[in-house]
Structure formats: structure tokens, C-alpha cells
Design a protein around this motif. Sequence first.
Motif, mmCIF file in Angstrom:
data_model
loop_
_atom_site.group_PDB
_atom_site.id
_atom_site.type_symbol
_atom_site.label_atom_id
_atom_site.label_comp_id
_atom_site.label_asym_id
_atom_site.label_seq_id
_atom_site.Cartn_x
_atom_site.Cartn_y
_atom_site.Cartn_z
ATOM 1 N N ASP A 1 12.444 1.582 6.216
ATOM 2 C CA ASP A 1 11.785 2.822 6.633
ATOM 3 C C ASP A 1 11.003 3.440 5.482
ATOM 4 N N ILE A 2 10.058 4.328 5.878
ATOM 5 C CA ILE A 2 9.433 5.212 4.900
ATOM 6 C C ILE A 2 9.805 6.635 5.288
ATOM 7 N N VAL A 3 9.748 7.530 4.329
ATOM 8 C CA VAL A 3 10.068 8.939 4.577
ATOM 9 C C VAL A 3 8.784 9.742 4.413
ATOM 10 N N ILE A 4 8.457 10.506 5.457
ATOM 11 C CA ILE A 4 7.316 11.416 5.380
ATOM 12 C C ILE A 4 7.814 12.810 5.738
ATOM 13 N N ASP A 5 7.037 13.816 5.403
ATOM 14 C CA ASP A 5 7.391 15.209 5.704
ATOM 15 C C ASP A 5 8.795 15.555 5.217
ATOM 16 N N ALA A 6 9.254 14.932 4.175
ATOM 17 C CA ALA A 6 10.535 15.187 3.506
ATOM 18 C C ALA A 6 11.762 14.786 4.318
ATOM 19 N N MET B 1 0.828 -1.207 0.000
ATOM 20 C CA MET B 1 0.000 0.000 0.000
ATOM 21 C C MET B 1 0.865 1.261 0.000
ATOM 22 N N LEU B 2 1.940 1.259 0.770
ATOM 23 C CA LEU B 2 2.809 2.434 0.821
ATOM 24 C C LEU B 2 3.546 2.646 -0.502
ATOM 25 N N ALA B 3 3.992 1.569 -1.138
ATOM 26 C CA ALA B 3 4.667 1.690 -2.436
ATOM 27 C C ALA B 3 3.702 2.235 -3.483
ATOM 28 N N ASP B 4 2.462 1.756 -3.478
ATOM 29 C CA ASP B 4 1.448 2.240 -4.405
ATOM 30 C C ASP B 4 1.147 3.718 -4.162
ATOM 31 N N ALA B 5 1.026 4.104 -2.902
ATOM 32 C CA ALA B 5 0.761 5.504 -2.562
ATOM 33 C C ALA B 5 1.921 6.400 -2.970
ATOM 34 N N TYR B 6 3.135 5.896 -2.841
ATOM 35 C CA TYR B 6 4.318 6.656 -3.257
ATOM 36 C C TYR B 6 4.305 6.889 -4.767
ATOM 37 N N GLN B 7 3.989 5.865 -5.527
ATOM 38 C CA GLN B 7 3.961 6.000 -6.983
ATOM 39 C C GLN B 7 2.868 6.952 -7.450
ATOM 40 N N ARG B 8 1.706 6.908 -6.809
ATOM 41 C CA ARG B 8 0.571 7.751 -7.207
ATOM 42 C C ARG B 8 0.581 9.114 -6.527
ATOM 43 N N GLN B 9 1.520 9.325 -5.571
ATOM 44 C CA GLN B 9 1.574 10.565 -4.790
ATOM 45 C C GLN B 9 0.221 10.856 -4.131
ATOM 46 N N ILE C 1 -1.680 6.799 8.472
ATOM 47 C CA ILE C 1 -0.829 5.777 9.084
ATOM 48 C C ILE C 1 -1.080 5.757 10.586
ATOM 49 N N GLN C 2 -1.329 4.570 11.129
ATOM 50 C CA GLN C 2 -1.421 4.417 12.583
ATOM 51 C C GLN C 2 -0.195 3.633 13.039
ATOM 52 N N LEU C 3 0.508 4.197 14.010
ATOM 53 C CA LEU C 3 1.692 3.546 14.549
ATOM 54 C C LEU C 3 1.322 2.620 15.705
ATOM 55 N N LYS C 4 2.221 1.731 16.046
ATOM 56 C CA LYS C 4 2.019 0.830 17.191
ATOM 57 C C LYS C 4 2.235 1.556 18.513
ATOM 58 N N THR C 5 2.853 2.711 18.473
ATOM 59 C CA THR C 5 3.204 3.461 19.677
ATOM 60 C C THR C 5 1.951 3.886 20.443
ATOM 61 N N VAL C 6 1.997 3.748 21.765
ATOM 62 C CA VAL C 6 0.910 4.189 22.637
ATOM 63 C C VAL C 6 1.471 5.132 23.695
ATOM 64 N N ASP C 7 0.591 5.935 24.308
ATOM 65 C CA ASP C 7 1.027 6.850 25.360
ATOM 66 C C ASP C 7 1.024 6.142 26.717
ATOM 67 N N GLN C 8 1.252 6.902 27.785
ATOM 68 C CA GLN C 8 1.336 6.312 29.121
ATOM 69 C C GLN C 8 0.009 5.726 29.602
ATOM 70 N N THR D 1 -1.524 11.624 8.710
ATOM 71 C CA THR D 1 -1.982 11.698 7.328
ATOM 72 C C THR D 1 -0.943 12.485 6.554
ATOM 73 N N THR D 2 -0.340 11.847 5.561
ATOM 74 C CA THR D 2 0.784 12.460 4.865
ATOM 75 C C THR D 2 1.014 11.808 3.511
ATOM 76 N N LEU D 3 1.817 12.493 2.701
ATOM 77 C CA LEU D 3 2.329 11.895 1.477
ATOM 78 C C LEU D 3 3.568 11.084 1.826
ATOM 79 N N ILE D 4 3.826 10.055 1.059
ATOM 80 C CA ILE D 4 5.031 9.255 1.238
ATOM 81 C C ILE D 4 6.091 9.855 0.306
#
Length: 128
Positions: A103-108, A64-72, A77-84, A93-96
Motif C-alpha cells: 500500500d501507499i499512504v496518502i492524506d496522512a 515513481m511513488l518511492a521517488d516522489a516520497y523521497q522528494r516530497q 494517481i489514477q486508480l483502476k476503479t470505475v463507476d457504474q 493529486t496528493t503527496l505520498i
Amino acid sequence: MNNQDFDLDTVKHFFEHVYHDRGMVKWQGFYLSDHTAALNQQKQQLNEVYIKQPQQSLVVITQMLADAYQRQQPMTIQLKTVDQNNHHLPDITTLIHGYNANDIVIDADRFIPLQEIRNVADKKTEKL
């Protein structure tokens, strides 16, 4: 009042029996509307609970990320990280902007490890 009229017992009696400290109430007049709005926004963000999305496989995520990268196309994205409090952090919500094997690169310039991603969805097809 001069020093001759100064009586410590009178002062002590005043503060113990007459004077009532209003605590934080006396400072509320010093808050600007910008401060109050920022505090209310922060409180709303802290109380917001993000729904735990299903864990996707690494194969599905990378496809899905590779497809989104190609189509811009923007992705959510939901991360596994949780708060306390064991609540999920806000979805991203971002462009890849790029990717490599790990890794993926977001926000340049922000790298996110693929192993930290729980779920990805097209921005336009995600449920409201």
C-alpha cells in the motif's frame, strides 16, 4: 363558505377541469442560490469524463511513488476503479506520506493498495 354551501360535486369539478397543478415549478422559488450552485457543480462533476491513462507496470509505479516520497513531490494517481457507467473516477493529486510492500499512504491516513493503481505521473509534468 360554511358547511351548508359546501358541495362535493363543485369541488370535484374544480379540481378536474379548472385547477392546473404546476408540479415542481411551484417549488423552484424555494431554492437558494447556494442550492442552485451546489446542484450545478454536482451536475458538472457527474458529466465530467476522465481520460483513461495507460496501465503502467507495478515496477514503474513503485519506483515513481518511492521517488516522489523521497522528494516530497505531489503525484497524480489514477486508480483502476470505475463507476457504474464504466467511467474512471477523478484522479487523485496528493503527496505520498508513506508506503509498505502492498500500500501507499496518502492524506496522512488513507491507504491505497498498489494493485489498484493504474497510472502515476508527476504533478508538474502531467499533460494539461
